[in-house]
Write an enzyme that holds these catalytic residues in place. Structure first.
Site, PDB file in Angstrom:
ATOM      1  CB  CYS A   1       3.699  -2.041  13.737  1.00 28.69           C
ATOM      2  SG  CYS A   1       3.447  -1.751  11.938  1.00 28.69           S
TER       3      CYS A   1
ATOM      4  CD  GLU B   1      -2.728  -1.059   2.275  1.00 23.97           C
ATOM      5  OE1 GLU B   1      -4.211  -1.229   2.027  1.00 23.97           O
ATOM      6  OE2 GLU B   1      -2.533  -0.570   3.668  1.00 23.97           O
TER       7      GLU B   1
ATOM      8  CB  CYS C   1       6.993  -3.061  15.821  1.00 26.11           C
ATOM      9  SG  CYS C   1       8.578  -2.431  15.288  1.00 26.11           S
TER      10      CYS C   1
ATOM     11  N   GLY D   1       6.883  -2.289   5.765  1.00 28.46           N
ATOM     12  CA  GLY D   1       8.400  -2.708   5.658  1.00 28.46           C
ATOM     13  C   GLY D   1       9.400  -1.716   6.257  1.00 28.46           C
ATOM     14  CD  GLU D   2      13.811  -0.543   9.067  1.00 29.25           C
ATOM     15  OE1 GLU D   2      12.879  -0.294   9.999  1.00 29.25           O
ATOM     16  OE2 GLU D   2      14.655   0.259   8.504  1.00 29.25           O
TER      17      GLU D   2
ATOM     18  CG  ASN E   1      -2.946   5.670  14.134  1.00 30.31           C
ATOM     19  OD1 ASN E   1      -4.103   6.439  14.272  1.00 30.31           O
ATOM     20  ND2 ASN E   1      -1.996   6.155  13.532  1.00 30.31           N
TER      21      ASN E   1
ATOM     22  CB  SER F   1      10.494   6.248   9.053  1.00 34.98           C
ATOM     23  OG  SER F   1      10.155   5.650  10.595  1.00 34.98           O
TER      24      SER F   1
ATOM     25  CB  CYS G   1       2.967   7.177   3.512  1.00 40.59           C
ATOM     26  SG  CYS G   1       3.885   6.007   4.708  1.00 40.59           S
TER      27      CYS G   1
ATOM     28  CB  CYS H   1       1.363   5.620  11.798  1.00 43.67           C
ATOM     29  SG  CYS H   1       1.941   7.387  11.339  1.00 43.67           S
TER      30      CYS H   1
ATOM     31  CB  SER I   1      10.183   3.564  14.808  1.00 44.81           C
ATOM     32  OG  SER I   1       9.702   4.327  13.749  1.00 44.81           O
ATOM     33  CG  LEU I   2      13.385   6.263  21.019  1.00 45.89           C
ATOM     34  CD1 LEU I   2      14.736   5.863  20.303  1.00 45.89           C
ATOM     35  CD2 LEU I   2      13.486   7.785  21.702  1.00 45.89           C
ATOM     36  CG  HIS I   3       7.872   3.548  18.913  1.00 42.47           C
ATOM     37  ND1 HIS I   3       7.318   4.890  18.443  1.00 42.47           N
ATOM     38  CD2 HIS I   3       8.029   2.968  18.018  1.00 42.47           C
ATOM     39  CE1 HIS I   3       6.996   4.762  17.194  1.00 42.47           C
ATOM     40  NE2 HIS I   3       7.525   3.681  16.768  1.00 42.47           N
TER      41      HIS I   3
ATOM     42  CB  CYS J   1       7.146  -5.780   8.400  1.00 42.33           C
ATOM     43  SG  CYS J   1       8.528  -4.557   9.168  1.00 42.33           S
TER      44      CYS J   1
HETATM   45  N1  SAH Z   1      10.093  -0.148   9.579  1.00 42.20           N
HETATM   46  C1  SAH Z   1      10.099   1.524   9.648  1.00 42.20           C
HETATM   47  C2  SAH Z   1       8.744   2.105   8.868  1.00 42.20           C
HETATM   48  C3  SAH Z   1       7.557   2.213   9.200  1.00 42.20           C
HETATM   49  S1  SAH Z   1       7.354   3.850   9.761  1.00 42.20           S
HETATM   50  C4  SAH Z   1       9.884   2.205  11.017  1.00 42.20           C
HETATM   51  O1  SAH Z   1       9.720   1.205  11.978  1.00 42.20           O
HETATM   52  O2  SAH Z   1      10.320   3.237  11.152  1.00 42.20           O
HETATM   53  C5  SAH Z   1       5.691   3.754  10.419  1.00 42.20           C
HETATM   54  C6  SAH Z   1       5.483   4.484  11.884  1.00 42.20           C
HETATM   55  O3  SAH Z   1       4.629   4.219  12.285  1.00 42.20           O
HETATM   56  C7  SAH Z   1       6.668   3.919  12.601  1.00 42.20           C
HETATM   57  O4  SAH Z   1       7.263   5.001  13.491  1.00 42.20           O
HETATM   58  C8  SAH Z   1       5.919   3.017  13.692  1.00 42.20           C
HETATM   59  O5  SAH Z   1       6.439   2.429  14.635  1.00 42.20           O
HETATM   60  C9  SAH Z   1       4.621   3.823  13.726  1.00 42.20           C
HETATM   61  N2  SAH Z   1       3.444   2.815  13.935  1.00 42.20           N
HETATM   62  C10 SAH Z   1       3.359   1.691  13.690  1.00 42.20           C
HETATM   63  N3  SAH Z   1       2.159   1.197  14.103  1.00 42.20           N
HETATM   64  C11 SAH Z   1       1.366   2.190  14.664  1.00 42.20           C
HETATM   65  C12 SAH Z   1       0.061   2.403  15.230  1.00 42.20           C
HETATM   66  N4  SAH Z   1      -0.453   1.308  15.298  1.00 42.20           N
HETATM   67  N5  SAH Z   1      -0.239   3.705  15.609  1.00 42.20           N
HETATM   68  C13 SAH Z   1       0.628   4.415  15.349  1.00 42.20           C
HETATM   69  N6  SAH Z   1       1.903   4.559  14.888  1.00 42.20           N
HETATM   70  C14 SAH Z   1       2.302   3.198  14.764  1.00 42.20           C
END
Ligand code: SAH
Length: 378
Positions: free
Chosen positions: A125, A98, A122, A173-174, A304, A205, A111, A347, A227-229, A118
């Site tokens: 995700c 997508e 995570c 994907g990464e 999300n 990202s 995007c 996201c 993507s720190l989190h 992937c």
């Molecule tokens: N693999 C890469 C590219 C994906 S970017 C990465 O991890 O950065 C997608 C972004 O959305 C990342 O920051 C991911 O952590 C975030 N993301 C994934 N699932 C999400 C969700 N359910 N709600 C909000 N952000 C999310």
């Protein structure tokens, strides 16, 4: 799934300038033809050789007998009530991914996906619940940008007033686990005589593939988002399992050393807001402490939801409190407005129904650990 018989002609999309020149040499065409073709393919967006009116008819026919101009097929197109558009793209082998266009007042962001599925898993995700099917090729990555231009009616590549101004590698994907194809596609996208998207308008990202971060900065010079989190290894190991391979200290050191990062070009730290998990004021203070010495900005992403997710989004008050603490420490900390949630385009919500085809009978099917080292998750 029906897959049309493959077109035996070679796709010209996704070739570098040098590769295109080599193709022209291979069919005994003059070297300047490569530049003309580049203009038609990437500046004018031609999808047929017959449209290339500056080329002699006989030459156009010769090109068409050897080559094709690939575009992903649109398997489904959806538009959110907020104007966000999502395209489910189908590639030649029937696999799907997508891409999402997010219009804003002063910009339009595409995007882009880099893989079908992937490997990272995570926990929050949706894409992570889909196994990796395969990497996208350079043509399939740059093809997403070209298809968006087709759909938005933006050919020839506009100078001003574009609806597609920015590109983020934040789809499925990464991207750093498919570095070579991503790099090739981005070099094509950045070429000033073609799609002409400035590196300043492109953000890659990553969940933190540390060894490739430096190469990305040196070779591509695009903006970096991490993507720190989480602010400690224990939690990050759980949310972003890649952290077990490349823990926080190594990741942050790679950010400190990211070529081209300075105060005018900061690294974005994405931080998904998960209720009761990572959204306390103490987490915000720890985040500030970790970012010391890095030209950084923070992007807070309200979680999300997706069917079956085990997390909830933090309250507005918790997000605001978190943002205030980070902001008070001198970092910008905007909250990323969820866009396209109603069509699962926000996201982390992207997912296609592509499944990994079994190359062998199920009993012998490769276990996930048999992926090549560069594709394997932690
Ligand atoms: N693999 C890469 C590219 C994906 S970017 C990465 O991890 O950065 C997608 C972004 O959305 C990342 O920051 C991911 O952590 C975030 N993301 C994934 N699932 C999400 C969700 N359910 N709600 C909000 N952000 C999310």
């Amino acid at each position: 799934m029906t897959v049309a018989a493959p077109d035996p002609r070679k796709d010209l999309i996704g070739l570098t300038r040098e590769e295109l020149a080599a193709e022209m040499a291979a069919i005994d065409a003059e070297p300047f033809r490569a530049r003309q073709l580049w203009h038609w393919l990437y500046h004018r967006g031609a999808t047929e050789f017959t449209a290339m009116t500056s080329l002699a008819k006989a030459f156009r026919a010769r090109l068409a007998s050897h080559y094709r101009i690939g575009r992903p097929e649109v398997a489904r197109s959806q538009t959110s009530s907020d104007g966000t558009r999502k395209w489910l793209l189908r590639f030649d082998d029937g696999q799907e991914a997508e891409s999402v266009h997010i219009p804003e007042a002063d910009r339009g962001t595409l995007c882009v996906s880099s893989q079908v599925g992937c490997t990272l898993n995570c926990r929050f995700c949706h894409t992570g619940t889909q196994l990796l099917v395969r990497n996208l090729g350079a043509a399939e990555i740059v093809g997403q940008i070209m298809l968006a231009r087709d759909q938005l009616g933006e050919w020839p590549s506009p100078r001003d007033d574009r609806q597609l101004t920015n590109i983020v590698l934040m789809g499925m994907g990464e991207p750093l686990y498919n570095y070579d194809n991503v790099a090739k596609a981005l070099k094509i996208a950045m070429d000033g005589e073609g799609l002409s998207v400035s590196k300043r308008k492109i953000t890659l990202s990553t969940a933190g593939v540390v060894p490739l971060i430096k190469r990305c900065g040196e070779q591509l010079g695009v903006n970096l988002a991490i993507s720190l989190h989480a602010t400690n290894d224990e939690l990050r190991d759980e949310l972003v399992p890649l952290n077990k391979k490349y823990p926080l200290a190594e990741l942050l050191q790679a950010c400190r050393e990211y070529p081209g990062a300075h105060n005018a070009r900061r690294i974005t730290f994405e931080y998904v807001m998960l209720k009761g998990i990572n959204d306390a004021p103490a987490d915000a203070r720890e985040l500030v402490r970790l970012l010391a010495g890095i030209p950084a900005k923070v992007n807070l992403i309200p979680f999300n939801p997706w069917p079956g997710a085990r997390y909830e989004c933090s309250s507005d008050a918790a997000i605001q409190r978190f943002s205030d603490i980070v902001f008070a420490a001198g970092y910008s900390a905007p909250v990323r407005m969820p866009r396209g949630r109603d069509i699962l385009a926000a996201c982390g919500q992207l997912k296609s129904d592509s499944i990994r085809k079994r190359a062998r009978p199920p009993a012998e099917a490769p276990a996930p650990t048999s992926w090549p080292a560069d594709l394997r998750g932690p």
